[in-house]
Design a protein around this motif. Structure first.
Motif, PDB file in Angstrom:
ATOM      1  N   ARG A   1       7.836  -4.456 -12.339  1.00  0.00           N
ATOM      2  CA  ARG A   1       6.715  -4.106 -13.230  1.00  0.00           C
ATOM      3  C   ARG A   1       6.455  -5.216 -14.227  1.00  0.00           C
ATOM      4  O   ARG A   1       5.309  -5.648 -14.433  1.00  0.00           O
ATOM      5  CB  ARG A   1       7.037  -2.782 -13.937  1.00  0.00           C
TER       6      ARG A   1
ATOM      7  N   ASN B   1       1.592   9.135  -9.852  1.00  0.00           N
ATOM      8  CA  ASN B   1       1.112   8.418  -8.674  1.00  0.00           C
ATOM      9  C   ASN B   1      -0.374   8.749  -8.533  1.00  0.00           C
ATOM     10  O   ASN B   1      -0.723   9.927  -8.431  1.00  0.00           O
ATOM     11  CB  ASN B   1       1.864   8.883  -7.430  1.00  0.00           C
ATOM     12  N   PRO B   2      -1.246   7.763  -8.604  1.00  0.00           N
ATOM     13  CA  PRO B   2      -1.056   6.317  -8.426  1.00  0.00           C
ATOM     14  C   PRO B   2      -0.970   5.525  -9.725  1.00  0.00           C
ATOM     15  O   PRO B   2      -0.956   4.302  -9.694  1.00  0.00           O
ATOM     16  CB  PRO B   2      -2.343   5.923  -7.692  1.00  0.00           C
TER      17      PRO B   2
ATOM     18  N   TYR C   1       4.048   2.249  -9.189  1.00  0.00           N
ATOM     19  CA  TYR C   1       2.689   1.873  -8.820  1.00  0.00           C
ATOM     20  C   TYR C   1       1.995   1.223 -10.012  1.00  0.00           C
ATOM     21  O   TYR C   1       2.399   1.408 -11.170  1.00  0.00           O
ATOM     22  CB  TYR C   1       1.890   3.104  -8.396  1.00  0.00           C
TER      23      TYR C   1
ATOM     24  N   TRP D   1      -2.914  11.581  -6.616  1.00  0.00           N
ATOM     25  CA  TRP D   1      -2.468  11.479  -5.227  1.00  0.00           C
ATOM     26  C   TRP D   1      -3.392  12.294  -4.332  1.00  0.00           C
ATOM     27  O   TRP D   1      -3.626  13.487  -4.592  1.00  0.00           O
ATOM     28  CB  TRP D   1      -1.028  11.996  -5.144  1.00  0.00           C
TER      29      TRP D   1
ATOM     30  N   TYR E   1      12.719  -1.690 -10.132  1.00  0.00           N
ATOM     31  CA  TYR E   1      11.282  -1.424 -10.266  1.00  0.00           C
ATOM     32  C   TYR E   1      10.771  -1.883 -11.631  1.00  0.00           C
ATOM     33  O   TYR E   1       9.652  -2.406 -11.747  1.00  0.00           O
ATOM     34  CB  TYR E   1      10.998   0.060 -10.081  1.00  0.00           C
TER      35      TYR E   1
ATOM     36  N   GLY F   1       1.235   5.386 -12.489  1.00  0.00           N
ATOM     37  CA  GLY F   1       2.406   4.935 -13.234  1.00  0.00           C
ATOM     38  C   GLY F   1       2.429   5.448 -14.658  1.00  0.00           C
ATOM     39  O   GLY F   1       3.309   5.085 -15.450  1.00  0.00           O
TER      40      GLY F   1
ATOM     41  N   GLY G   1       4.093   3.999  -0.775  1.00  0.00           N
ATOM     42  CA  GLY G   1       5.121   4.400  -1.724  1.00  0.00           C
ATOM     43  C   GLY G   1       6.450   4.584  -1.027  1.00  0.00           C
ATOM     44  O   GLY G   1       7.034   5.672  -1.053  1.00  0.00           O
TER      45      GLY G   1
ATOM     46  N   GLU H   1       0.796  -1.225   0.000  1.00  0.00           N
ATOM     47  CA  GLU H   1       0.000   0.000   0.000  1.00  0.00           C
ATOM     48  C   GLU H   1       0.831   1.277   0.000  1.00  0.00           C
ATOM     49  O   GLU H   1       0.304   2.347  -0.323  1.00  0.00           O
ATOM     50  CB  GLU H   1      -0.964   0.005   1.195  1.00  0.00           C
TER      51      GLU H   1
ATOM     52  N   ARG I   1      -4.726   0.255  -5.989  1.00  0.00           N
ATOM     53  CA  ARG I   1      -3.327   0.561  -6.312  1.00  0.00           C
ATOM     54  C   ARG I   1      -2.422  -0.368  -5.530  1.00  0.00           C
ATOM     55  O   ARG I   1      -2.594  -0.553  -4.319  1.00  0.00           O
ATOM     56  CB  ARG I   1      -2.983   2.008  -5.947  1.00  0.00           C
TER      57      ARG I   1
ATOM     58  N   SER J   1       1.811  -1.101  -4.809  1.00  0.00           N
ATOM     59  CA  SER J   1       3.143  -0.511  -4.920  1.00  0.00           C
ATOM     60  C   SER J   1       4.141  -1.581  -5.297  1.00  0.00           C
ATOM     61  O   SER J   1       4.136  -2.686  -4.737  1.00  0.00           O
ATOM     62  CB  SER J   1       3.541   0.130  -3.581  1.00  0.00           C
TER      63      SER J   1
END
Length: 386
Positions: free
Chosen positions: A293, A170-171, A315, A120, A289, A173, A34, A32, A360, A362
């Motif tokens: 992904r 965010n959120p 995200y 956000w 990351y 991507g 970031g 949840e 969402r 993370s």
């Protein structure tokens, strides 16, 4: 004691609500927040510690120490394509403080400010505290959650003073492409809007460089926000910075004095070491990351779970609407997922009134835990969807 009207009207962050619930569940998989699962690189910590030991612990200028401002001007010129001088850079207590100070300085109480749905939630919270009305424009899955000028323009009124853009997002991507951004900038010119461009994930773009807004600015209307938090895993250090058109920084500095005064001195020295030192750590985190992904999107595609493939940040928005537990907002799904499957994600309506079918997740989590959490989420969507 009675709360003030702005605080009473401001909704609580759905992210924080999930975080606190997850804190009470042993072994919960945390998807949840970031929060990078990397430590701040050692050379940054050493520079800040040495500054403290050397007695660099006093107040600094409101706008930040000049060596850091000079280094940041060089950085945005070389790496972001934003031609700026040190006088156009203001160092802030995280990008959050920069956003707040800029709203105080440039948007009137009672005005309207445009922002995406989803976005956000802290943006809208700041606006409500300042009695600015947030007006959401839709970010559509079929457009990869990239804002489209055609969706924004019908919402502009005589009270609209500013638009907030966020890329990488965010959120979502999402990374706004050059054509879409050029359309948005033209719209801002036609309607004389201040453009708040949140680019704190500027170094976390997976499929090629992102497009910054400021180089498309022909008449001095873009304020660009950056942060050390995500790029260098410095979330708790609270150092951000903004880049403004010539002549605007005194306004931001004037607002910053009563709000935060200045960023703490040793943290500024850590930030200076971050931006001027080796950048291998940035690439290593970005590559990690990206790999996550690819793992998650490949898995979700294989399971037939709808999602929007992120091109930046860390995200991913997953469509859980086929589950019978989502109701109208998805919060029921999130609570059930946490209580029954011990996985924490964020309900989509935290990020905007039209985003309830999403949750969402993370990617800033160790790969084994990330994939276990995503597998449990996929199982829940399938099983609870009947």
């Amino acid at each position: 004691m009675r709360p003030s009207e702005p605080i009473a009207a401001m909704p609580r962050s759905g992210i924080r609500e999930v975080m606190e619930l997850a804190n009470s569940i042993d072994g919960a998989i945390r998807l949840e927040t970031g929060e990078p699962n990397f430590n701040t690189p050692a050379h940054i910590c050493e520079a800040a510690a040495q500054a403290a030991f050397d007695g660099f612990t006093k107040y600094t200028p409101n706008a930040g120490v000049m060596p850091l401002r000079e280094a940041l001007a060089a950085k945005v010129t070389e790496r972001n394509g934003i031609d700026a001088t040190a006088e156009q850079v203001v160092v802030t207590s995280g990008a959050v403080a920069g956003l707040y100070s800029s709203m105080v300085s440039l948007v009137d109480p009672g005005a309207e400010m445009l922002l995406g749905d989803p976005s956000w939630p802290n943006y809208a919270q700041m606006m409500q505290l300042l009695k600015i009305t947030p007006v959401h424009f839709p970010l559509r899955a079929e457009a990869d959650l990239v804002p489209q000028a055609a969706d924004v323009e019908p919402l502009i009124t005589e009270r609209t003073q500013a638009i907030l853009l966020n890329s990488p997002g965010n959120p979502t991507g999402a990374v706004t492409d050059a054509a879409a951004l050029a359309d948005l900038m033209e719209l801002a010119r036609r309607h004389d809007l201040v453009v708040f461009s949140d680019e704190v994930y500027d170094e976390i773009s997976f499929d090629g460089p992102y497009t910054p807004a400021a180089p498309l600015d022909t008449d001095g209307r873009v304020i660009t926000f950056f942060s050390f938090s995500k790029t260098y895993a410095m979330t708790g250090w609270r150092v951000g910075y903004l880049v403004v058109p010539p002549g605007v920084s005194p306004l931001i500095v004037r607002a910053q004095e009563p709000i935060t005064s200045c960023v703490n001195a040793p943290a500024q020295m850590g930030a200076l070491a971050a931006v001027t030192g080796p950048q291998d750590c940035v690439a290593e985190m970005r590559d990690a990351y990206r790999q996550r992904r690819d793992l998650v999107t490949g898995f979700l595609t294989g399971r037939g779970i709808p999602h929007v493939r992120p091109r930046g940040a860390f995200y991913l928005m997953v469509d859980v609407s086929r589950s019978g537990s989502t109701g109208s907002t998805g919060k029921d799904f999130v609570l059930r997922l946490l209580n029954e499957r011990q996985v924490a994600v964020v309900p989509g309506d935290t990020f905007g009134p039209g985003s309830g079918r999403f949750v969402r997740i993370s990617l800033a989590t160790a790969p084994d835990l990330l994939m276990e959490g995503v597998a449990r989420l996929a199982d829940a969507v399938e099983e609870w969807g009947g």
